[in-house]
Motif scaffolding. Structure first.
Motif, short mmCIF file in Angstrom:
data_model
loop_
_atom_site.label_atom_id
_atom_site.label_comp_id
_atom_site.label_asym_id
_atom_site.label_seq_id
_atom_site.Cartn_x
_atom_site.Cartn_y
_atom_site.Cartn_z
N UNK A 478 -1.57 7.43 -10.19
CA UNK A 478 -0.79 6.86 -11.29
C UNK A 478 0.51 6.25 -10.77
N UNK A 479 1.14 6.93 -9.81
CA UNK A 479 2.38 6.41 -9.23
C UNK A 479 2.14 5.09 -8.50
N UNK A 480 1.02 4.97 -7.77
CA UNK A 480 0.69 3.73 -7.07
C UNK A 480 0.52 2.59 -8.06
N UNK A 481 -0.19 2.85 -9.16
CA UNK A 481 -0.41 1.81 -10.17
C UNK A 481 0.91 1.37 -10.81
N UNK A 482 1.81 2.30 -11.04
CA UNK A 482 3.08 1.95 -11.67
C UNK A 482 3.99 1.21 -10.70
N UNK A 483 3.95 1.59 -9.42
CA UNK A 483 4.81 0.93 -8.44
C UNK A 483 4.44 -0.53 -8.23
N UNK A 484 3.16 -0.81 -8.11
CA UNK A 484 2.72 -2.17 -7.79
C UNK A 484 2.40 -2.97 -9.05
N UNK A 485 2.02 -2.32 -10.12
CA UNK A 485 1.77 -3.02 -11.38
C UNK A 485 0.68 -4.07 -11.28
N UNK A 486 0.89 -5.19 -11.94
CA UNK A 486 -0.12 -6.24 -11.98
C UNK A 486 -0.27 -6.97 -10.65
N UNK A 487 0.67 -6.79 -9.72
CA UNK A 487 0.55 -7.41 -8.39
C UNK A 487 -0.59 -6.80 -7.59
N UNK A 488 -0.95 -5.57 -7.91
CA UNK A 488 -2.08 -4.93 -7.23
C UNK A 488 -3.36 -5.38 -7.94
N UNK A 489 -3.97 -6.43 -7.42
CA UNK A 489 -5.12 -7.04 -8.09
C UNK A 489 -6.37 -6.16 -8.03
N UNK A 490 -6.55 -5.44 -6.92
CA UNK A 490 -7.75 -4.63 -6.73
C UNK A 490 -7.33 -3.22 -6.32
N UNK A 491 -7.77 -2.23 -7.08
CA UNK A 491 -7.56 -0.82 -6.76
C UNK A 491 -8.91 -0.12 -6.88
N UNK A 492 -9.53 0.15 -5.76
CA UNK A 492 -10.86 0.74 -5.73
C UNK A 492 -10.79 2.12 -5.07
N UNK A 493 -11.04 3.14 -5.87
CA UNK A 493 -11.03 4.52 -5.39
C UNK A 493 -12.30 5.18 -5.91
N UNK A 494 -13.06 5.79 -5.03
CA UNK A 494 -14.30 6.44 -5.47
C UNK A 494 -13.99 7.70 -6.26
N UNK A 495 -14.84 7.99 -7.21
CA UNK A 495 -14.63 9.12 -8.11
C UNK A 495 -14.57 10.45 -7.35
N UNK A 496 -15.36 10.59 -6.29
CA UNK A 496 -15.38 11.84 -5.54
C UNK A 496 -14.13 12.05 -4.70
N UNK A 497 -13.32 10.99 -4.52
CA UNK A 497 -12.09 11.13 -3.73
C UNK A 497 -10.91 11.60 -4.57
N UNK A 498 -11.01 11.54 -5.88
CA UNK A 498 -9.89 11.88 -6.76
C UNK A 498 -9.89 13.38 -7.05
N UNK A 499 -8.70 13.98 -6.97
CA UNK A 499 -8.54 15.41 -7.25
C UNK A 499 -7.38 15.59 -8.22
N UNK A 500 -7.38 16.73 -8.92
CA UNK A 500 -6.38 17.01 -9.94
C UNK A 500 -5.65 18.30 -9.61
N UNK A 501 -4.37 18.36 -9.98
CA UNK A 501 -3.59 19.58 -9.84
C UNK A 501 -4.11 20.64 -10.80
N UNK A 502 -3.85 21.88 -10.46
CA UNK A 502 -4.27 22.97 -11.33
C UNK A 502 -3.58 22.89 -12.69
N UNK A 503 -2.33 22.42 -12.70
CA UNK A 503 -1.63 22.29 -13.97
C UNK A 503 -2.28 21.28 -14.90
#
Length: 558
Positions: A478-503
């Motif tokens: 989320x921080x990466x998306x907010x920092x670069x905004x619309x200038x980041x034309x392509x953001x490709x991250x596989x679902x298995x690479x994403x992890x969440x905090x316990x909170x």
């Protein structure tokens, strides 16, 4: 008494004078051509539509009647009409009649030909047909070969299934893999011969590009080379292919673009000597990517590079790009180099030395020579200590692609890239296929800030970020998306690479996945979702092909 009254026929205006008669003749010819065009347009509509079963016979009769009228059209007019059709529509139309086939393969309709082929016997007749028709006159030829499926577990090329080791055992599996690869390599040699034979006398060729990613590299060498000796034991076919390639280079009179990537045993260290001095002097792009060259031999030397004074784009194995080459490119006789693509492969690093690579002063001199110089680096399984030697601060690095099967990229390398190349970097691809049961590596371990977030913060020109096989925390994404905004034309991250905090997982009022998609989409200013199927993206499944295609577009974008 009978009166015979003659009613004068209406004539076009201006017909009474000689100039008026000429205008009338032109008017009649234009009207006749317009009628012919209308009949041909009706014929084309009949070809595109498929008649129903009940009206099949009636449709055939109507089509035959229209074809007779279309056959009377001048060939020049048919060629002009079909110049508005796509390549696939032209090929379909060529099956109508011999007259159309002759018109459709008029050289002006095929200035460029781009073919992507599976290495399969079923492709050979179609390739032979196309090359027989277009090979002798085409000006731009780009051919890509690829095995149908990479060897994965028990599967082999040409077969999407797996060998049942429980019933056949390892010996049966190895035998079937060997048989499939022998067939793939045998077909590969035949397809390459078909292409080279058809263009051997083409003196109009201006762009020639070959890609053949069928090698499955192992630590001990290339699997394709292992079976090549079985397919061609005396080396006659390989020798014939190499001679044909050199003959094409020696016969060329207008060649300005030569690209050969991962083609098995085609380019040799003596191939470029076949080029005449005049062609070498006018060459604008040269790409020689092959990590199967044994020992310290290279496909091009610094002495040969001196002839290419008009070179604007260059792609080489990194171990072949020496400090002496960098010095040659900074010479006043050479035009400024604008694109440089470098392949860093662990196989090359193991067999060749990094001692002769350019130092930081050489890169500074290259940047002074050409202020528009941009560099694209593809790194296959390179250790962190080797990358620290390669990544000189003065490299104008615009794109970098990491692909790992044995070793992983460290967070220190990502941090170094974000600090040194913050003014140039636009593309960053990070892929990891290392089989590790403990999970994906976390680049932010023992660090106050995540290196990927720092990359997005520092590199203000970043427009593409693709990640697979490394842990990406949801709040960092989320921080990466907010920092670069619309200038980041392509953001490709596989679902298995994403992890969440316990909170985030403990909060039952908010769905963490839905919240991630919503926040990233808001940050980017466009709908976003994680990559669910990795097979849908060539950047993850076919890194060699992706790099080669990106290198081509990178070099053409000058």
């Amino acid at each position: 008494m009978l009166l015979f009254l003659s009613v004068p026929q209406p004539r076009p205006p201006g017909a009474r004078t000689r100039a008026g008669a000429a205008r009338v003749a032109r008017w009649r010819r234009q009207r006749l051509r317009l009628q012919q065009l209308r009949r041909l347009r009706g014929l084309l509509r009949g070809l595109r539509g498929r008649p129903r079963t009940g009206s099949l016979r009636r449709g055939r009769m109507a089509l035959c009647g229209q074809a007779a009228g279309a056959a009377s059209l001048p060939s020049e007019l048919i060629v002009h009409i079909f110049s508005f059709l796509s390549a696939s529509d032209r090929l379909r139309a060529s099956a109508s009649c011999s007259h159309w086939r002759e018109c459709l393969f008029y050289p002006a309709l095929w200035p460029q030909l781009r073919i992507c082929l599976r290495v399969s016997p079923s492709e050979q007749p179609r390739l032979e047909f196309l090359m027989r028709k277009c090979g002798w006159f085409v000006r731009e030829l780009r051919v890509e070969f690829a095995a149908e499926n990479y060897l994965s577990g028990g599967g082999g090329p040409g077969d999407g299934g797996r060998v049942d080791t429980r019933t056949g055992g390892e010996e049966v599996e190895a035998l079937q893999l060997s048989t499939r690869w022998l067939e793939v390599l045998r077909t590969y040699l035949e397809l390459v011969l078909c292409v080279l034979v058809s263009i051997r006398n083409n003196r109009n060729l201006q762009k020639f590009s070959l890609f053949g990613d069928i090698s499955v590299l192992q630590q001990q060498g290339s699997l394709s080379n292992t079976y090549l000796s079985k397919v061609d034991p005396d080396g006659k076919k390989i020798k014939q292919i190499q001679q044909l390639f050199e003959e094409i280079l020696s016969n060329s009179r207008q060649l300005k673009w030569l690209s050969c990537g991962f083609m098995l045993e085609i380019v040799t260290p003596t191939s470029l000597s076949s080029l005449s001095n005049s062609i070498a002097n006018t060459m604008e792009h040269l790409s020689l990517l092959d990590n199967n060259i044994p020992g310290n031999s290279t496909l091009i030397t610094a002495v040969e590079l001196e002839q290419f004074v008009n070179l604007r784009s260059l792609a080489l194995d990194f171990c072949d790009f020496t400090a002496e080459m960098a010095r040659v490119l900074t010479d006043n006789n050479h035009v400024p180099l604008q694109r440089l693509s470098l392949l860093v492969h662990n196989v090359s690093v193991m067999h060749k030395s990094l001692d002769n690579m350019p130092n930081d002063e050489h890169w500074k001199a290259l940047s002074r020579k050409s202020t528009n110089l941009r560099v694209y680096i593809m790194a296959f399984d390179i250790k962190s200590e080797d990358m620290l030697k390669i990544l000189k601060p003065s490299i104008p690095l615009e794109r970098i692609h990491f692909d790992s099967y044995i070793t992983c990229v460290s967070g220190a390398i990502v941090d170094l890239i974000s600090r040194q190349y913050d003014k140039f970097l636009t593309h960053f691809i990070l892929m990891n296929d290392v089989i590790d049961t403990s999970g994906f590596p976390d680049l932010s371990d023992n660090r106050n800030e995540d290196p990927l977030v720092l990359l997005a913060w520092r590199c203000t020109k970043l427009s593409l970020l693709a990640i697979h096989g490394y842990t990406v925390w949801a709040h960092n994404l989320i921080a990466i998306a907010r920092l670069r905004g619309s200038d980041l034309k392509v953001l490709e991250v596989t679902e298995e690479s994403i992890d969440f905090d316990q909170g985030e997982l403990a909060d039952q009022d908010v769905d963490p996945v839905h919240n991630l998609i919503e926040q990233v989409s808001l940050g980017l200013g466009q709908p976003w979702h994680a990559i669910m199927d990795i097979e849908s993206l060539s950047v993850f499944t076919e890194p060699n092909r992706h790099f080669y295609r990106e290198m081509q577009s990178f070099s053409e974008d000058i």
